[in-house]
Design a protein around this motif. Sequence first.
Motif, PDB file in Angstrom:
ATOM      1  N   LEU A  59       0.856  -1.191   0.000  1.00 28.45           N
ATOM      2  CA  LEU A  59       0.000   0.000   0.000  1.00 28.45           C
ATOM      3  C   LEU A  59       0.890   1.238   0.000  1.00 28.45           C
ATOM      4  N   ASN A  60       0.406   2.306  -0.602  1.00 23.71           N
ATOM      5  CA  ASN A  60       1.187   3.544  -0.543  1.00 23.71           C
ATOM      6  C   ASN A  60       1.005   4.205   0.823  1.00 23.71           C
ATOM      7  N   GLU A  61       1.835   5.182   1.084  1.00 28.47           N
ATOM      8  CA  GLU A  61       1.860   5.860   2.393  1.00 28.47           C
ATOM      9  C   GLU A  61       0.467   6.291   2.837  1.00 28.47           C
ATOM     10  N   GLU A  62      -0.244   6.958   1.921  1.00 24.16           N
ATOM     11  CA  GLU A  62      -1.549   7.518   2.268  1.00 24.16           C
ATOM     12  C   GLU A  62      -2.577   6.430   2.588  1.00 24.16           C
ATOM     13  N   THR A  63      -2.632   5.405   1.753  1.00 23.38           N
ATOM     14  CA  THR A  63      -3.604   4.318   1.978  1.00 23.38           C
ATOM     15  C   THR A  63      -3.264   3.553   3.257  1.00 23.38           C
ATOM     16  N   GLY A  64      -1.987   3.276   3.458  1.00 22.98           N
ATOM     17  CA  GLY A  64      -1.555   2.591   4.674  1.00 22.98           C
ATOM     18  C   GLY A  64      -1.941   3.384   5.912  1.00 22.98           C
ATOM     19  N   TYR A  65      -1.701   4.687   5.858  1.00 24.71           N
ATOM     20  CA  TYR A  65      -2.035   5.561   6.982  1.00 24.71           C
ATOM     21  C   TYR A  65      -3.536   5.588   7.233  1.00 24.71           C
ATOM     22  N   ARG A  66      -4.316   5.673   6.167  1.00 28.17           N
ATOM     23  CA  ARG A  66      -5.781   5.714   6.298  1.00 28.17           C
ATOM     24  C   ARG A  66      -6.338   4.446   6.922  1.00 28.17           C
ATOM     25  N   ILE A  67      -5.808   3.297   6.488  1.00 29.95           N
ATOM     26  CA  ILE A  67      -6.290   2.018   7.040  1.00 29.95           C
ATOM     27  C   ILE A  67      -5.891   1.896   8.515  1.00 29.95           C
ATOM     28  N   MET A  68      -4.652   2.284   8.815  1.00 33.23           N
ATOM     29  CA  MET A  68      -4.183   2.254  10.208  1.00 33.23           C
ATOM     30  C   MET A  68      -5.070   3.135  11.084  1.00 33.23           C
ATOM     31  N   MET A  69      -5.352   4.366  10.615  1.00 33.70           N
ATOM     32  CA  MET A  69      -6.157   5.304  11.402  1.00 33.70           C
ATOM     33  C   MET A  69      -7.612   4.836  11.545  1.00 33.70           C
TER      34      MET A  69
END
Length: 101
Positions: free
Chosen positions: A47-57
Amino acid sequence: MSDSTTKPKTTTRPKLEKPKLYKIILFNDDYTPREFVTLVLRAVFRLNEETGYRIMMTAHKLGSCVVMVCAKDIAETKAAEAMDLAKEAGFPMLMKTEPEE
Ligand code: NFA
């Protein structure tokens, strides 16, 4: 006249089940650092940074989040891979797989 050698017009179709898809679900916990979760999502699930961050959040705020949907063996391998990385680093990050409805 009917021809007694004519075969009945039936076809046998092999019954192929459509392979079930599985969800990989990430669960929130109080100990695994956000940065680490995002890093693992990027490394294991590409996953790219943004998608990874969104899923984590999303998991952080709601308790859980679907990371991806795929074939059973891939889901199980990726979930185990991600949890192995967490375990090695000493974090309890949990992922589970379950069939899609
Ligand atoms: N809740 C964790 C924290 O605040 C971050 C986290 C998010 C952990 C998603 C696991 C899954 N450090």
